[in-house]
Design an enzyme around this catalytic site. Structure first.
Site, PDB file in Angstrom:
ATOM      1  N   HIS A 141       0.833  -1.207   0.000  1.00 37.20           N
ATOM      2  CA  HIS A 141       0.000   0.000   0.000  1.00 37.20           C
ATOM      3  C   HIS A 141       0.870   1.262   0.000  1.00 37.20           C
ATOM      4  CE1 HIS A 141      -2.701   2.895   2.286  1.00 37.20           C
ATOM      5  NE2 HIS A 141      -3.415   2.594   1.238  1.00 37.20           N
ATOM      6  N   HIS A 165      -0.934  10.309  -3.037  1.00 32.84           N
ATOM      7  CA  HIS A 165      -2.222   9.836  -2.519  1.00 32.84           C
ATOM      8  C   HIS A 165      -3.309  10.900  -2.541  1.00 32.84           C
ATOM      9  CE1 HIS A 165      -5.259   8.920   0.588  1.00 32.84           C
ATOM     10  NE2 HIS A 165      -5.180   7.715   0.047  1.00 32.84           N
TER      11      HIS A 165
HETATM   12 CA    CA Z   1      -4.970   4.049  -2.857  1.00 36.42          CA
END
Ligand code: CA
Length: 341
Positions: free
Chosen positions: A38, A80
């Site tokens: 992630h 992000h």
């Molecule tokens: Ca993402």
């Protein structure tokens, strides 16, 4: 004593056991839970930096994630948020470039300008405290933003030099926001992926998005053959899914996507305040529609009510997840893979 017969029997047994081992390894491998790094190995290095991607790659995940936002001059940047002030020194470098809401938007900056920013561990823009205090220290070492193309080249280069086939798992961020700025982010991301050879489900590439209208458009209007994952965060989302039963949500998604990406905390009955009634059956309903389930985000330093990260990872198994996003891919790979081999 018939030594010849005994020898044949021994050979036969050895061959049978090799065959059994091969079959069981194959079957068990299919039951592996995919590990998706992630934002890279973001538990150890600032998220979405190339060093974090390199570290993740060395941890043997199945996929490494890229979140994508466009710059003012339409360069797909791996970051992000649509904002810059919680992971970079934009306030320091461009103090006059915030909007009236006090925020600094990626889309207001040229790529040439974005390259000048230093990236650091995620922090609160008001208090300047890091979000995860035990992670990589803030403002230590030098990291920069990079483009989607740069990251795809980086991962493909590592796949060559390390003889691996780590996949890419790309998220299109806030397409409606981009559209409001006359930008079609999906078109640009699909073009970039195609340029690097990612066009079908066999190409070790997953495309994810929270926006259901956009993901359906990617399948139906752009005729994408990629593996598509509909991210789900009930409460945050999402007009098409409001006031619908879990079964209806899953049925609709199966018309255009190959998988769903729920927030695992919403699948845990009674565990926390974000649990959704009826959502615990989501995984079974998704599987009935042949949808894979890749849940986010498993963090060793955010355990909810679990006693250890291993206990949390074990929950991924009992929930019958097909994949997990994790900030700590090394721990997930070690735990989830060793149990199957
Ligand atoms: Ca993402």
């Amino acid at each position: 004593m018939n030594y010849e017969l005994i020898f044949v029997k021994i050979i036969h047994r050895i061959l049978i056991s090799i065959l059994n081992c091969f079959i069981s390894c194959t079957v068990k491998r299919d039951s592996d839970i995919l590990v998706i790094a992630h934002r890279g190995a973001s538990g150890y290095l600032p998220e979405h930096t190339l060093p974090a991607k390199a570290l993740a790659f060395g941890m043997n995940p199945d996929y490494i994630e890229q979140d994508v936002v466009l710059s003012k001059d339409d360069v797909p940047v791996v970051i992000h948020d649509i904002h810059l002030e919680t992971t970079t020194n934009v306030q320091e470098l461009f103090p006059n470039r915030c909007r009236e809401d006090g925020r600094y938007y990626v889309i207001d900056f040229l790529w040439e300008e974005l390259q000048k920013l230093k990236v650091t561990e995620r922090f609160d823009a008001r208090t300047h405290q890091t979000v995860y205090p035990k992670r990589f220290p803030k403002d230590v070492a030098t990291f920069h933003l990079h483009t989607l193309s740069q990251e795809l080249e980086f991962i493909q280069g590592l796949n060559t030099s390390m003889q691996k086939n780590v996949g890419v798992y790309v998220e299109i961020k806030e397409p409606q926001f981009h559209r409001n700025h006359q930008k079609d982010i999906s078109k640009i991301v699909l073009k970039t992926l195609a340029y690097y050879g990612y066009t079908t489900k066999k190409d070790r590439c997953v495309l994810q998005c929270f926006d259901a209208v956009e993901l359906r458009r990617i399948r139906e209007e752009y005729q994408s053959k990629l593996f598509l994952v509909q991210l789900l965060e009930i409460g945050y989302l999402d007009a098409p899914f409001q006031n619908k039963s879990t079964q209806n949500i899953v049925q609709e998604i199966s018309e255009y996507a190959d998988g769903i990406g729920p927030w695992y905390k919403q699948l845990l009955p009674g565990k926390n305040q974000v649990t959704i009634d009826g959502f615990s059956e989501l995984v079974d309903l998704a599987h009935q529609q042949q949808l894979k389930v890749h849940a986010f985000t498993f963090r060793a330093d955010d355990l909810v009510e679990f006693s250890s990260f291993e206990a949390l990872l074990e929950k991924a198994k009992t929930l019958k997840l097909d994949g997990i996003f994790t900030d700590h891919p090394d721990l997930a790979v070690t735990y989830l893979k060793k149990k199957n081999h």
